[in-house]
Design a protein around this motif. Structure first.
Motif, PDB file in Angstrom:
ATOM      1  N   VAL A 172       0.838  -1.198   0.000  1.00 37.95           N
ATOM      2  CA  VAL A 172       0.000   0.000   0.000  1.00 37.95           C
ATOM      3  C   VAL A 172       0.875   1.252   0.000  1.00 37.95           C
ATOM      4  O   VAL A 172       0.595   2.238  -0.693  1.00 37.95           O
ATOM      5  N   SER A 173       1.975   1.212   0.751  1.00 36.38           N
ATOM      6  CA  SER A 173       2.886   2.360   0.799  1.00 36.38           C
ATOM      7  C   SER A 173       3.552   2.610  -0.546  1.00 36.38           C
ATOM      8  O   SER A 173       4.011   3.723  -0.830  1.00 36.38           O
ATOM      9  N   LEU A 174       3.601   1.580  -1.390  1.00 39.96           N
ATOM     10  CA  LEU A 174       4.226   1.696  -2.710  1.00 39.96           C
ATOM     11  C   LEU A 174       3.213   2.037  -3.808  1.00 39.96           C
ATOM     12  O   LEU A 174       3.587   2.167  -4.978  1.00 39.96           O
ATOM     13  N   GLY A 175       1.937   2.146  -3.418  1.00 36.48           N
ATOM     14  CA  GLY A 175       0.939   2.554  -4.394  1.00 36.48           C
ATOM     15  C   GLY A 175      -0.135   1.542  -4.702  1.00 36.48           C
ATOM     16  O   GLY A 175      -1.033   1.813  -5.514  1.00 36.48           O
ATOM     17  N   ALA A 176      -0.089   0.366  -4.085  1.00 33.83           N
ATOM     18  CA  ALA A 176      -1.134  -0.635  -4.299  1.00 33.83           C
ATOM     19  C   ALA A 176      -2.377  -0.288  -3.480  1.00 33.83           C
ATOM     20  O   ALA A 176      -2.335   0.541  -2.557  1.00 33.83           O
ATOM     21  N   ASN A 177      -3.470  -0.960  -3.799  1.00 29.52           N
ATOM     22  CA  ASN A 177      -4.724  -0.789  -3.062  1.00 29.52           C
ATOM     23  C   ASN A 177      -4.977  -2.009  -2.186  1.00 29.52           C
ATOM     24  O   ASN A 177      -4.705  -3.137  -2.592  1.00 29.52           O
ATOM     25  N   ARG A 178      -5.517  -1.773  -1.009  1.00 29.07           N
ATOM     26  CA  ARG A 178      -5.841  -2.866  -0.091  1.00 29.07           C
ATOM     27  C   ARG A 178      -7.228  -3.410  -0.402  1.00 29.07           C
ATOM     28  O   ARG A 178      -8.180  -2.640  -0.568  1.00 29.07           O
ATOM     29  N   ALA A 179      -7.349  -4.744  -0.491  1.00 30.22           N
ATOM     30  CA  ALA A 179      -8.651  -5.389  -0.629  1.00 30.22           C
ATOM     31  C   ALA A 179      -8.963  -6.114   0.670  1.00 30.22           C
ATOM     32  O   ALA A 179      -8.162  -6.929   1.139  1.00 30.22           O
ATOM     33  N   ALA A 180     -10.098  -5.807   1.262  1.00 25.92           N
ATOM     34  CA  ALA A 180     -10.431  -6.395   2.559  1.00 25.92           C
ATOM     35  C   ALA A 180     -10.726  -7.881   2.456  1.00 25.92           C
ATOM     36  O   ALA A 180     -10.449  -8.645   3.385  1.00 25.92           O
ATOM     37  N   THR A 181     -11.282  -8.326   1.323  1.00 31.18           N
ATOM     38  CA  THR A 181     -11.649  -9.724   1.138  1.00 31.18           C
ATOM     39  C   THR A 181     -11.370 -10.142  -0.306  1.00 31.18           C
ATOM     40  O   THR A 181     -11.321  -9.297  -1.208  1.00 31.18           O
ATOM     41  N   PRO A 182     -11.230 -11.452  -0.556  1.00 29.78           N
ATOM     42  CA  PRO A 182     -11.129 -11.915  -1.942  1.00 29.78           C
ATOM     43  C   PRO A 182     -12.336 -11.523  -2.776  1.00 29.78           C
ATOM     44  O   PRO A 182     -12.199 -11.191  -3.958  1.00 29.78           O
ATOM     45  N   LYS A 183     -13.516 -11.551  -2.191  1.00 30.89           N
ATOM     46  CA  LYS A 183     -14.730 -11.145  -2.916  1.00 30.89           C
ATOM     47  C   LYS A 183     -14.623  -9.705  -3.391  1.00 30.89           C
ATOM     48  O   LYS A 183     -14.912  -9.393  -4.556  1.00 30.89           O
ATOM     49  N   GLU A 184     -14.193  -8.821  -2.519  1.00 29.05           N
ATOM     50  CA  GLU A 184     -14.037  -7.408  -2.883  1.00 29.05           C
ATOM     51  C   GLU A 184     -13.031  -7.253  -4.019  1.00 29.05           C
ATOM     52  O   GLU A 184     -13.262  -6.499  -4.968  1.00 29.05           O
ATOM     53  N   MET A 185     -11.928  -7.986  -3.927  1.00 25.51           N
ATOM     54  CA  MET A 185     -10.900  -7.913  -4.959  1.00 25.51           C
ATOM     55  C   MET A 185     -11.442  -8.387  -6.302  1.00 25.51           C
ATOM     56  O   MET A 185     -11.235  -7.740  -7.333  1.00 25.51           O
ATOM     57  N   ALA A 186     -12.123  -9.525  -6.302  1.00 24.36           N
ATOM     58  CA  ALA A 186     -12.658 -10.065  -7.549  1.00 24.36           C
ATOM     59  C   ALA A 186     -13.669  -9.124  -8.174  1.00 24.36           C
ATOM     60  O   ALA A 186     -13.797  -9.033  -9.403  1.00 24.36           O
ATOM     61  N   GLY A 187     -14.403  -8.389  -7.336  1.00 21.88           N
ATOM     62  CA  GLY A 187     -15.413  -7.480  -7.858  1.00 21.88           C
ATOM     63  C   GLY A 187     -14.832  -6.321  -8.636  1.00 21.88           C
ATOM     64  O   GLY A 187     -15.491  -5.794  -9.541  1.00 21.88           O
ATOM     65  N   ARG A 188     -13.619  -5.890  -8.313  1.00 24.27           N
ATOM     66  CA  ARG A 188     -13.084  -4.699  -8.979  1.00 24.27           C
ATOM     67  C   ARG A 188     -11.849  -4.955  -9.836  1.00 24.27           C
ATOM     68  O   ARG A 188     -11.350  -4.027 -10.477  1.00 24.27           O
ATOM     69  N   CYS A 189     -11.357  -6.190  -9.880  1.00 26.14           N
ATOM     70  CA  CYS A 189     -10.164  -6.503 -10.674  1.00 26.14           C
ATOM     71  C   CYS A 189     -10.515  -7.339 -11.904  1.00 26.14           C
ATOM     72  O   CYS A 189     -11.459  -8.133 -11.879  1.00 26.14           O
ATOM     73  N   ASP A 190      -9.737  -7.176 -12.960  1.00 26.50           N
ATOM     74  CA  ASP A 190      -9.905  -7.990 -14.159  1.00 26.50           C
ATOM     75  C   ASP A 190      -9.287  -9.373 -13.979  1.00 26.50           C
ATOM     76  O   ASP A 190      -9.779 -10.365 -14.517  1.00 26.50           O
ATOM     77  N   VAL A 191      -8.187  -9.421 -13.229  1.00 25.96           N
ATOM     78  CA  VAL A 191      -7.458 -10.653 -12.966  1.00 25.96           C
ATOM     79  C   VAL A 191      -7.194 -10.741 -11.478  1.00 25.96           C
ATOM     80  O   VAL A 191      -6.782  -9.753 -10.854  1.00 25.96           O
ATOM     81  N   VAL A 192      -7.428 -11.907 -10.885  1.00 26.16           N
ATOM     82  CA  VAL A 192      -7.041 -12.147  -9.497  1.00 26.16           C
ATOM     83  C   VAL A 192      -6.075 -13.317  -9.469  1.00 26.16           C
ATOM     84  O   VAL A 192      -6.388 -14.415  -9.940  1.00 26.16           O
ATOM     85  N   ILE A 193      -4.890 -13.067  -8.929  1.00 26.20           N
ATOM     86  CA  ILE A 193      -3.832 -14.077  -8.837  1.00 26.20           C
ATOM     87  C   ILE A 193      -3.763 -14.574  -7.402  1.00 26.20           C
ATOM     88  O   ILE A 193      -3.770 -13.780  -6.456  1.00 26.20           O
ATOM     89  N   THR A 194      -3.693 -15.893  -7.236  1.00 23.85           N
ATOM     90  CA  THR A 194      -3.465 -16.474  -5.918  1.00 23.85           C
ATOM     91  C   THR A 194      -2.122 -17.187  -5.911  1.00 23.85           C
ATOM     92  O   THR A 194      -1.769 -17.882  -6.857  1.00 23.85           O
TER      93      THR A 194
END
Length: 330
Positions: free
Chosen positions: A40-62
């Motif tokens: 986050v300090s380098l410019g990334a965004n925090r996602a509280a949950t995998p669901k939240e991340m999947a909702g706003r990202c085109d690709v989700v990597i695990t």
């Protein structure tokens, strides 16, 4: 393209760094808040949950340590499945069980998304520079969509076939690396016991038919004494256990694999699950009373290969082998 990354451990954190370094919008999630705060300090965004991340990202990597951890992220409460839909890709970069990957991929596809398994090989030092190799199992259509971000994560990208094929090949290559590590431990201890100079022994192996990727990396940190290759014994045990199960499921009567599993089970009993994997040599050092150390070797591996755009590796096909007895058409 907006990319989400779940699992910021030894390998995942370095892979996520390549995504951020190359200008992608990056969302991150991990159970450990420290690497999340760093990103986050380098410019990334925090996602509280995998669901939240999947909702706003085109690709989700695990990139997670165990199949059960991945299953929890994908189909647990607030999991990826709840945010997947058309146009979204789940990319699984863990070393995991092929059948479990196929099962989870099926659920993602049923939810309208696309799935690709893309485990990496080549060491943490190459993950840090985007020069690692990637195996990609998925449909060709999904591979073409994923190739732009895969060539940011890695230098050499191989489409291995359908979902499951990459997981099998990753387990195979990790098994081979483990067999090499154990044999190198035996070779180095034997060189020491025979009174040979270990710097000279290292070079003899390096310039000969005994050389390998494992020798040029793990032998160096063994001889340094740090033994730090950013990989632990529990992860080795997982990988070679997956390989053993794979072979057994196909009725292959292995002989070396069961021995490797016993060797690492014994080492874990002695030193603990989180012991660095090159310290498998400690079993022989203790048995002989010898220390296998030498001057001039680095405490950790650093990739000196310049970072360059990745590319697709294509298997050799339709090779004609010339046989003088039968002519070129033989």
């Amino acid at each position: 393209m907006r990319v989400g990354f779940i699992g910021l451990g030894n390998v995942g954190g370095k892979l996520a760094g390549s995504i951020l370094r190359n200008g992608y919008q990056l969302d991150v999630h991990d159970l450990n808040p420290l690497p999340v705060e760093k990103f986050v300090s380098l410019g990334a965004n925090r996602a509280a949950t995998p669901k939240e991340m999947a909702g706003r990202c085109d690709v989700v990597i695990t990139c997670l340590p165990t199949p059960s951890a991945c299953a929890s992220v994908v189909e647990g409460p607030e999991g990826l499945l709840e945010g997947m839909g058309p146009g979204k890709i789940w990319a699984e970069m863990s070393t995991t069980d092929a059948d479990e990957t196929r099962r989870l991929a099926g659920r993602v596809i049923a939810a309208g998304g696309e799935a690709i398994e893309c485990p990496v090989s080549g060491g943490c030092h190459r993950a840090a520079t985007g020069n690692i190799s990637i195996f990609a199992g998925c449909s060709r259509e999904t591979f073409e969509r994923a190739l732009p971000f895969l060539t940011v994560l890695g230098r050499r990208v191989l489409h291995t076939g359908d979902i499951g094929s990459a997981s099998v090949l990753k387990v195979v290559t990790n098994y081979l690396a483990t067999a090499n590590l154990v044999s190198l431990a035996e070779a180095l201890v034997t060189c020491k016991a025979a009174g040979l100079d270990l710097n000279t022994s290292y070079e003899a192996i390096r310039i000969s038919s005994g050389n390998s990727f494992v020798h040029e990396t793990e032998s160096q940190v063994i001889l340094n004494g740090s033994r730090d290759i950013s990989f632990t014994m529990d992860l080795v045990a997982k990988d070679i256990g997956l390989f053993q199960n794979l072979a057994q499921s196909h009725d292959v009567p292995l002989e070396v694999s069961p021995l490797l599993n016993r060797i690492f089970a014994d080492a874990i009993d002695r030193y603990g699950e989180r012991e660095l994997s090159p310290n498998i040599i400690k079993r022989l050092e203790e048995a002989t009373g010898l220390e296998v150390l030498a001057n001039g070797f680095p405490p950790e591996m650093i990739d000196d290969e310049p970072e360059e755009p990745g590319y697709e590796v294509k298997p050799t096909q339709d090779v004609c082998i010339y046989d003088e007895r039968e002519g070129a058409d033989g």
